[in-house]
Motif scaffolding. Structure first.
Motif, PDB file in Angstrom:
ATOM      1  N   GLU A 131       0.827  -1.199   0.000  1.00 26.49           N
ATOM      2  CA  GLU A 131       0.000   0.000   0.000  1.00 26.49           C
ATOM      3  C   GLU A 131       0.864   1.253   0.000  1.00 26.49           C
ATOM      4  O   GLU A 131       0.374   2.344  -0.254  1.00 26.49           O
ATOM      5  N   ASP A 132       2.145   1.089   0.282  1.00 27.20           N
ATOM      6  CA  ASP A 132       3.075   2.204   0.379  1.00 27.20           C
ATOM      7  C   ASP A 132       4.143   2.063  -0.710  1.00 27.20           C
ATOM      8  O   ASP A 132       4.800   1.024  -0.810  1.00 27.20           O
ATOM      9  N   ARG A 133       4.301   3.098  -1.511  1.00 29.90           N
ATOM     10  CA  ARG A 133       5.258   3.043  -2.625  1.00 29.90           C
ATOM     11  C   ARG A 133       6.687   2.816  -2.142  1.00 29.90           C
ATOM     12  O   ARG A 133       7.441   2.050  -2.734  1.00 29.90           O
ATOM     13  N   ASP A 134       7.090   3.505  -1.054  1.00 31.35           N
ATOM     14  CA  ASP A 134       8.459   3.359  -0.550  1.00 31.35           C
ATOM     15  C   ASP A 134       8.758   1.920  -0.147  1.00 31.35           C
ATOM     16  O   ASP A 134       9.834   1.399  -0.445  1.00 31.35           O
ATOM     17  N   ALA A 147       4.516  -2.229 -10.192  1.00 35.70           N
ATOM     18  CA  ALA A 147       3.455  -1.604 -10.976  1.00 35.70           C
ATOM     19  C   ALA A 147       2.387  -1.052 -10.041  1.00 35.70           C
ATOM     20  O   ALA A 147       1.923  -1.749  -9.142  1.00 35.70           O
ATOM     21  N   SER A 148       2.010   0.193 -10.281  1.00 28.86           N
ATOM     22  CA  SER A 148       0.967   0.793  -9.465  1.00 28.86           C
ATOM     23  C   SER A 148      -0.399   0.507 -10.084  1.00 28.86           C
ATOM     24  O   SER A 148      -0.531   0.360 -11.294  1.00 28.86           O
ATOM     25  N   GLU A 149      -1.383   0.457  -9.225  1.00 33.70           N
ATOM     26  CA  GLU A 149      -2.750   0.179  -9.662  1.00 33.70           C
ATOM     27  C   GLU A 149      -3.673   1.014  -8.785  1.00 33.70           C
ATOM     28  O   GLU A 149      -3.570   1.004  -7.563  1.00 33.70           O
ATOM     29  N   ARG A 150      -4.536   1.749  -9.409  1.00 33.19           N
ATOM     30  CA  ARG A 150      -5.464   2.602  -8.671  1.00 33.19           C
ATOM     31  C   ARG A 150      -6.804   1.888  -8.575  1.00 33.19           C
ATOM     32  O   ARG A 150      -7.377   1.461  -9.555  1.00 33.19           O
ATOM     33  N   ASP A 151      -7.301   1.798  -7.339  1.00 35.96           N
ATOM     34  CA  ASP A 151      -8.595   1.163  -7.096  1.00 35.96           C
ATOM     35  C   ASP A 151      -9.426   2.129  -6.264  1.00 35.96           C
ATOM     36  O   ASP A 151      -9.112   2.357  -5.091  1.00 35.96           O
ATOM     37  N   THR A 209     -10.155   5.071  -4.513  1.00 35.53           N
ATOM     38  CA  THR A 209      -9.351   6.210  -4.075  1.00 35.53           C
ATOM     39  C   THR A 209      -7.964   5.804  -3.594  1.00 35.53           C
ATOM     40  O   THR A 209      -7.174   6.651  -3.200  1.00 35.53           O
ATOM     41  N   ALA A 210      -7.675   4.524  -3.608  1.00 37.93           N
ATOM     42  CA  ALA A 210      -6.391   4.033  -3.103  1.00 37.93           C
ATOM     43  C   ALA A 210      -5.506   3.564  -4.250  1.00 37.93           C
ATOM     44  O   ALA A 210      -5.985   3.086  -5.278  1.00 37.93           O
ATOM     45  N   THR A 211      -4.202   3.703  -4.048  1.00 35.15           N
ATOM     46  CA  THR A 211      -3.227   3.179  -5.005  1.00 35.15           C
ATOM     47  C   THR A 211      -2.459   2.064  -4.314  1.00 35.15           C
ATOM     48  O   THR A 211      -2.018   2.213  -3.176  1.00 35.15           O
ATOM     49  N   VAL A 212      -2.330   0.938  -4.988  1.00 35.59           N
ATOM     50  CA  VAL A 212      -1.531  -0.171  -4.477  1.00 35.59           C
ATOM     51  C   VAL A 212      -0.380  -0.403  -5.443  1.00 35.59           C
ATOM     52  O   VAL A 212      -0.446  -0.019  -6.615  1.00 35.59           O
ATOM     53  N   TYR A 213       0.662  -1.046  -4.932  1.00 36.70           N
ATOM     54  CA  TYR A 213       1.873  -1.294  -5.715  1.00 36.70           C
ATOM     55  C   TYR A 213       2.126  -2.794  -5.754  1.00 36.70           C
ATOM     56  O   TYR A 213       2.406  -3.410  -4.724  1.00 36.70           O
ATOM     57  N   ASN A 214       1.961  -3.350  -6.930  1.00 32.81           N
ATOM     58  CA  ASN A 214       2.142  -4.785  -7.125  1.00 32.81           C
ATOM     59  C   ASN A 214       3.599  -5.064  -7.474  1.00 32.81           C
ATOM     60  O   ASN A 214       4.137  -4.504  -8.426  1.00 32.81           O
TER      61      ASN A 214
END
Length: 101
Positions: free
Chosen positions: A9-12, A28-32, A34-39
Motif C-alpha cells: 500500500e506504500d510506494r516506498d 506496478a501501481s494500480e489505482r482502485d 481512491t487508493a493506489t496499491v503497488y504490485n
C-alpha cells in the motif's frame, strides 16, 4: 517468468522490496477507487521470497538449522510452516528442497 509476489500500500516499501529481489522484476501501481496499491512482480524463487521476508521463511530456516544440529526445536511449528510452504510451492510451481523435509 515474473509473477505477482506481493502487494504494498506504500510506494516506498514497494521500492525497498523491489531492490531486494534478484532477477527480472518490476513494481506496478494500480489505482482502485481512491487508493493506489503497488504490485511487486519478480522471479518466484525461494531466495526472493526469503529476501522479502514472506511465509516465515526466516523462522523456518532457524528450525531447520536446529534440527540439523540435533538440537531441540518446535516440531509442531515446523510442520505448520512446512504445510504453508507446500501450498506456496504449488502456487509458484517451486520444488521444496529435500533437506527441508
Amino acid at each position: 517468468m515474473v509473477k505477482l509476489l506481493f502487494t504494498y500500500e506504500d510506494r516506498d516499501k514497494g521500492e525497498e522490496a523491489l531492490a531486494r529481489l534478484v532477477g527480472e522484476k518490476r513494481l506496478a501501481s494500480e489505482r482502485d477507487d481512491t487508493a493506489t496499491v503497488y504490485n511487486l512482480f519478480g522471479v518466484a524463487s525461494w531466495g526472493n521470497l526469503y529476501r522479502l521476508g514472506l511465509y516465515n521463511l526466516n523462522e523456518f530456516e532457524a528450525l531447520i538449522r536446529r534440527r540439523a544440529a540435533h538440537q531441540e526445536y518446535d516440531k509442531e511449528r515446523f510442520v505448520s510452516l512446512l504445510s504453508v510452504l507446500q501450498y506456496v510451492a504449488k502456487q509458484y510451481d517451486l520444488q521444496i528442497p529435500s533437506h527441508w523435509l
